[in-house]
Design a protein around this motif. Structure first.
Motif, PDB file in Angstrom:
ATOM      1  N   GLU A 210       3.410   2.363  -6.121  1.00 32.62           N
ATOM      2  CA  GLU A 210       4.777   2.373  -5.632  1.00 32.62           C
ATOM      3  C   GLU A 210       4.922   3.175  -4.353  1.00 32.62           C
ATOM      4  N   HIS A 211       3.969   4.037  -4.073  1.00 29.77           N
ATOM      5  CA  HIS A 211       4.018   4.803  -2.841  1.00 29.77           C
ATOM      6  C   HIS A 211       3.444   4.034  -1.654  1.00 29.77           C
ATOM      7  N   ASN A 212       2.866   2.893  -1.925  1.00 28.57           N
ATOM      8  CA  ASN A 212       2.243   2.093  -0.873  1.00 28.57           C
ATOM      9  C   ASN A 212       3.319   1.240  -0.164  1.00 28.57           C
ATOM     10  N   THR A 213       4.245   1.969   0.541  1.00 31.19           N
ATOM     11  CA  THR A 213       5.361   1.289   1.236  1.00 31.19           C
ATOM     12  C   THR A 213       5.456   1.822   2.651  1.00 31.19           C
ATOM     13  N   GLU A 214       6.162   1.052   3.506  1.00 34.76           N
ATOM     14  CA  GLU A 214       6.358   1.466   4.884  1.00 34.76           C
ATOM     15  C   GLU A 214       7.132   2.767   4.945  1.00 34.76           C
ATOM     16  N   GLU A 215       8.183   2.872   4.076  1.00 43.48           N
ATOM     17  CA  GLU A 215       9.023   4.059   4.092  1.00 43.48           C
ATOM     18  C   GLU A 215       8.228   5.316   3.782  1.00 43.48           C
ATOM     19  N   MET A 216       7.301   5.194   2.823  1.00 40.03           N
ATOM     20  CA  MET A 216       6.520   6.358   2.430  1.00 40.03           C
ATOM     21  C   MET A 216       5.545   6.777   3.515  1.00 40.03           C
TER      22      MET A 216
ATOM     23  N   PRO B   9      -7.985   9.839  -1.466  1.00 43.22           N
ATOM     24  CA  PRO B   9      -6.523   9.824  -1.600  1.00 43.22           C
ATOM     25  C   PRO B   9      -5.929   8.420  -1.501  1.00 43.22           C
ATOM     26  N   LYS B  10      -6.448   7.597  -0.585  1.00 37.83           N
ATOM     27  CA  LYS B  10      -5.959   6.230  -0.458  1.00 37.83           C
ATOM     28  C   LYS B  10      -6.214   5.433  -1.730  1.00 37.83           C
ATOM     29  N   CYS B  11      -7.443   5.590  -2.293  1.00 32.44           N
ATOM     30  CA  CYS B  11      -7.769   4.876  -3.535  1.00 32.44           C
ATOM     31  C   CYS B  11      -6.866   5.338  -4.673  1.00 32.44           C
ATOM     32  N   TYR B  12      -6.526   6.606  -4.651  1.00 27.99           N
ATOM     33  CA  TYR B  12      -5.646   7.133  -5.692  1.00 27.99           C
ATOM     34  C   TYR B  12      -4.293   6.453  -5.627  1.00 27.99           C
ATOM     35  N   VAL B  13      -3.748   6.336  -4.408  1.00 24.63           N
ATOM     36  CA  VAL B  13      -2.454   5.687  -4.252  1.00 24.63           C
ATOM     37  C   VAL B  13      -2.537   4.210  -4.606  1.00 24.63           C
ATOM     38  N   LEU B  14      -3.597   3.542  -4.131  1.00 32.31           N
ATOM     39  CA  LEU B  14      -3.755   2.114  -4.395  1.00 32.31           C
ATOM     40  C   LEU B  14      -3.903   1.810  -5.875  1.00 32.31           C
TER      41      LEU B  14
ATOM     42  N   VAL C  48     -15.053   0.885  -2.592  1.00 31.57           N
ATOM     43  CA  VAL C  48     -13.852   1.219  -1.815  1.00 31.57           C
ATOM     44  C   VAL C  48     -13.542   0.103  -0.821  1.00 31.57           C
ATOM     45  N   GLY C  49     -14.585  -0.412  -0.169  1.00 35.07           N
ATOM     46  CA  GLY C  49     -14.372  -1.521   0.759  1.00 35.07           C
ATOM     47  C   GLY C  49     -13.807  -2.745   0.060  1.00 35.07           C
ATOM     48  N   ALA C  50     -14.336  -3.009  -1.152  1.00 35.99           N
ATOM     49  CA  ALA C  50     -13.826  -4.152  -1.913  1.00 35.99           C
ATOM     50  C   ALA C  50     -12.358  -3.945  -2.276  1.00 35.99           C
ATOM     51  N   LEU C  51     -11.996  -2.720  -2.655  1.00 39.49           N
ATOM     52  CA  LEU C  51     -10.598  -2.431  -2.977  1.00 39.49           C
ATOM     53  C   LEU C  51      -9.712  -2.626  -1.759  1.00 39.49           C
ATOM     54  N   PHE C  52     -10.189  -2.226  -0.603  1.00 46.63           N
ATOM     55  CA  PHE C  52      -9.424  -2.414   0.622  1.00 46.63           C
ATOM     56  C   PHE C  52      -9.274  -3.895   0.961  1.00 46.63           C
TER      57      PHE C  52
END
Length: 892
Positions: free
Chosen positions: A857-863, A847-852, A582-586
């Motif tokens: 496409e959900h990884n936006t400022e607007e979302m 949940p963060k890993c799921y989005v990433l 997870v850290g590597a993904l981040f």
């Protein structure tokens, strides 16, 4: 004096007339052989030119009838020289009286010895073995050519102890011989730990009720060994009754008085007496004795006549035979028959062949008591010889005088009797008296079946009382035949031996040989047979399953190599690798809004703390050491402190945002309501300059700007650092003052030594982990308040669920931990650490890993910005700018 008859004829008890000497009945062929042996010895001595060459020995034979009264009567008659016994008075004539050979049984000799001792009259017994007769104070002139019963009692006791018999029955004749003999035996065996199952006394006058009582006792007793001190005459009624009751599986220990008795060894006793072991006095062959026995003249005296008539079941008296024939003919025909006119059928010829009869009288195969009679006669002869050939001036009496053999006093012969020493002819045995007794030598005899199916006497050992204690008894065990199907000695115990691992438990009211074998308790052992107490294992030792040896306790700890340890290591490694992944993904997506939101450094700090908690669980495994005990507990406390402080820092920002957003929305809502009211008022006034536009009910107000957080990243990091630093200081103090250390826990489980870590101080451990609980509570409260901050992405909800999992795990952990022992306590603790770590990792980062990974496409400022949902069909303003649009155009 010989007990030629077995008993006296019962008298009527009439006291109105002159007392008449009772007659005797029950002719005894064995004792009659003894009388003939004495006559044979006297004839042999009289023919010997080296022994009393100038003097002939004579004799008078008295029948004691195996009864004390007849023995006393015979003694008085002997002393007075008259048919009528007159005490303290001698009226007889003829040669001087020399000595008495007799009087048969021990009780008979005791009675006669008391009388003869008054006159210092020599008495030499051939079969009186009672130990009471050794007292020179009571019986100063008594001597015997048969061993003292003290030796026999000791020999019997050693035999019983040699074979390990601890449960024996005893039967003794109701006389001094039986009472003293069995008393000495019982005293010796009881001192050695042997118990007496029963002790019965044989009546002198056989009583059916007494015999039946003894038979019942023998049958009901569990003792397989029965020791009998009795004469054959007293014992024979009991033996006959036991045969009738078919008593078997008993081993009898016989005294010398009946061990070779033909009166006992009758046809039919094989099943009862086979395997009997007894002690017989020294045996010898007497050349010429059998020829003498077979050449007896039936007309010599009344005794020989009775012997002949009893043996051949006929009569030597013609008149009596004629009367018997007439009576028989009359009983058969009712009339006188002419057959009786010739030689009557019941008349003895006096020429009947003795040699053809297999009778105990002519049996010279076991000359034991007979040999003792033979020695007694020779002892008197040698004493007389020494008296006769005394040299005047060298004599033993006053003035060195000698006694005259034609006219001497009994006490003068007594001097020579006490000091006589000679060798027996043929056997060359050296005979002498020590305080009236001879050496205690016995043959150990075993009753075995011969080829003819008859019981024979086999010598299987010897006992010599003059030898060293350990060498007195020599026994050929392999030669003994037992009265059982087994070839080994029988077991006779009240209770079987308590094997190692058990102890003896006393049965109330029963002999000490009767006991229960009680298993030793856990932690106790007994390593000997028949242990009275169990031994407590001490220190690091515990009893084995058999409770017969102390073995080292099982050392228990959760080892790396066992399946459970390997499983926990695998789970811990997987959790640490998953966290690192997870850290590597981040790191890869570090510039994206989702990763950068809410201080990316705290996210990495949180991941690092989870790696620490995953890996510290591995340190709990293995044998506890000083370093491992300190490292595991401190790493766990610091890891959770860092983790919870990081969550608290992140949740604090979200909580303040939520509070600010809530306040802004409240103000915007109030402003919207005011604008709407003003517009409606203007429209109602009819002013054309007022244009009412569409009004949006926004939950946000331009007067508030929630995008500006009160807590910056620096504040968040400070919260995490301070929270962790406080825990670090507490742990340092803990390690310095009372650090955790390995201990051996021997109280939790008896059979195991549990190697575990002692926390050192309960106060410190409670404070340290209590502090972690405080951090967890604060983080949960902050996250719970911030849970409704966003709708599309709510990190507050994730942290709330993570903390709920954390609490559920550790609340469940407490009862599970307290209900386990040993290595499973460590396993439960590790499971709790892993479960709580996995819960935080999954709830916060999954949940963060799921989005990433799945929905980038959900990884936006607007979302990530908050927005509100439409209410009541009225479109509300977006919350992207956190501003409310309310435009009112007023034209003046």
């Amino acid at each position: 004096m010989f007990p030629v008859h077995k008993r006296i004829i019962s008298s009527s008890g009439n006291t109105s007339g002159v007392p008449i000497s009772s007659g005797c009945e029950g002719f005894n062929f064995r004792t009659f052989r003894w009388t003939q042996t004495m006559l044979f010895a006297i004839n042999e001595i009289n023919k010997n030119k080296d022994l009393l060459p100038n003097t002939d020995l004579g004799y008078v034979i008295y029948d004691s009838c195996f009864t004390i009264s007849k023995a006393v009567e015979g003694t008085l008659t002997y002393l007075t020289g008259q048919d009528e016994a007159v005490p303290n008075y001698r009226c007889g004539t003829g040669p001087p009286l020399a000595a008495l050979v007799g009087a048969g049984g021990s009780d008979l000799s005791i009675a006669t010895a008391r009388i003869l001792g008054l006159y210092h009259f020599p008495q030499v017994s051939y079969c009186s073995t009672c130990s009471a007769l050794e007292s020179k104070f009571q019986f100063p002139t008594f001597q015997r050519t048969i061993p003292n019963d003290r030796h026999q009692s000791t020999a019997m006791a050693q035999l019983v102890l040699r074979f390990g018999w601890t449960w024996v029955g005893t039967i003794a004749a109701d006389d001094d011989y039986g009472k003293y003999g069995i008393k000495d035996f019982k005293q010796q065996v009881e001192e050695a730990g042997v118990c007496i199952s029963f002790s019965e006394t044989l009546p002198k006058v056989a009583s059916y009720a007494d015999i039946q009582r003894i038979v019942k006792t023998v049958v009901e007793s569990t003792a397989k060994i029965i020791v009998v001190f009795s004469s054959d005459v007293d014992l024979s009624p009991l033996i006959l009754e036991l045969v009738q009751h078919n008593v078997t599986n008993r081993t009898w220990i016989a005294s010398e008085a009946w061990v070779t008795s033909a009166l006992i060894n009758q046809p039919g006793v094989t099943s009862l007496l086979g395997g009997t072991i007894g002690f017989g006095v020294k045996r010898a062959n007497i050349p010429g004795l059998q020829e003498h026995l077979l050449s007896i003249d039936p007309y010599t005296d009344p005794l020989t006549e009775e012997f002949w008539e009893t043996l051949f079941n006929c009569t030597l008296n013609y008149g009596r035979a004629l009367e018997m024939a007439k009576q028989m003919a009359q009983d058969v025909n009712g009339t006188m028959s002419g057959a009786v006119r010739g030689v009557p059928a019941g008349l003895c010829t006096g020429k009947e062949p003795l040699a053809k009869l297999n009778n105990t009288y002519s049996d010279v195969s076991q000359l034991r008591i007979t040999y003792s009679v033979y020695k007694a006669v020779y002892a008197v002869a040698h004493a007389l010889h020494n008296l006769e050939y005394c040299v005047n001036g060298k004599g033993p009496f006053v003035g060195n005088t000698c006694a005259d053999i034609t006219n001497f006093e009994p006490w003068q012969l007594m001097y020579y009797m006490k000091n006589v020493r000679f060798k027996m002819p043929n056997t060359n045995e050296d005979v002498y008296f020590t305080e009236g007794d001879v050496e205690g030598y016995y043959d150990i005899i075993n009753w075995q079946l011969n080829s003819n199916g008859e019981l024979s006497y086999i010598t299987v050992g010897q006992y010599n009382a003059s030898g060293a204690l350990e060498n007195r008894m020599s026994l050929k065990n392999d030669s003994i035949i037992w009265n059982s199907e087994l070839l080994e000695p029988p077991r006779s115990v009240c209770s079987e031996n308590c094997q190692p691992g058990t102890r003896k438990g006393i049965r109330q009211g029963e002999p000490v040989c009767c006991f229960d074998c009680i298993p030793c308790a856990d932690g106790e052992i007994s390593n000997t047979t028949n242990a009275r107490e169990c031994i407590l294992c001490s220190g690091d030792y515990w009893s084995n399953d058999a409770h017969d040896i102390c073995v080292p306790k099982i050392i228990e700890f959760l080892a790396f190599e066992e399946p459970l340890g390997i499983t926990l290591i695998a789970i811990s490694a997987f959790g640490a690798l998953a966290t690192i992944a997870v850290g590597a993904l981040f790191v890869v997506r570090i510039g994206t809004p989702l990763v950068s939101a809410n201080d990316v450094l705290l996210s990495f700090t949180l991941l690092f703390s989870l790696v620490v908690t995953f890996l510290c669980s591995i340190v709990f495994l293995g044998k506890p050491q000083d370093w491992s005990c300190m490292t595991s507990n401190v790493a766990l406390a610091l890891g959770f402190a860092l983790c919870l402080s990081s969550i608290m820092g992140k949740a604090a920002v979200l909580m303040l945002r939520a509070q600010a957003l809530k306040a802004a929305r409240a103000k915007a809502k109030a402003a919207a309501k005011a604008a709407k009211a003003a517009a409606e008022a203007a429209a109602n006034s009819g002013n054309p300059d007022v244009i009412v536009t569409s009004t949006n009910n926004n939950d946000t107000s331009a007067s508030a700007n929630p995008d500006v957080d009160i807590l910056t990243c620096a504040h968040q990091r400070a919260i995490a650092a301070v929270g962790t630093l406080i825990q670090a200081i507490a742990c340092t103090v803990w390690l310095i003052i009372v650090p955790p250390h390995p201990v051996k826990n021997t109280s939790a489980q008896n059979v195991k030594i549990i190697l575990e870590c002692d926390v050192g101080s309960v106060v410190f451990i409670c404070c340290i982990f209590g502090y972690d609980i405080l951090l967890a509570l604060l983080a949960f409260v902050f996250a719970f308040i911030a849970r409704k901050l966003e709708d599309n992405w709510s990190e507050g909800k994730c942290m709330t669920f993570g903390m709920l999992v954390f609490f559920i795990v550790w609340i469940s952990f407490v009862p599970a931990y307290l209900s386990t022992r040993g290595k499973f306590m460590v396993a439960v603790q590790i499971f709790a650490i892993l479960a709580s770590s996995f819960g935080l990792l999954a709830c916060i980062f999954l949940p963060k890993c799921y989005v990433l990974l799945v929905k980038p496409e959900h990884n936006t400022e607007e979302m990530l910005r908050p927005h509100t949902k439409p209410r009541g069909g009225v479109s509300t303003g977006t919350s992207a700018s956190l501003a409310t649009t309310a435009t009112t155009a007023i034209d003046n």
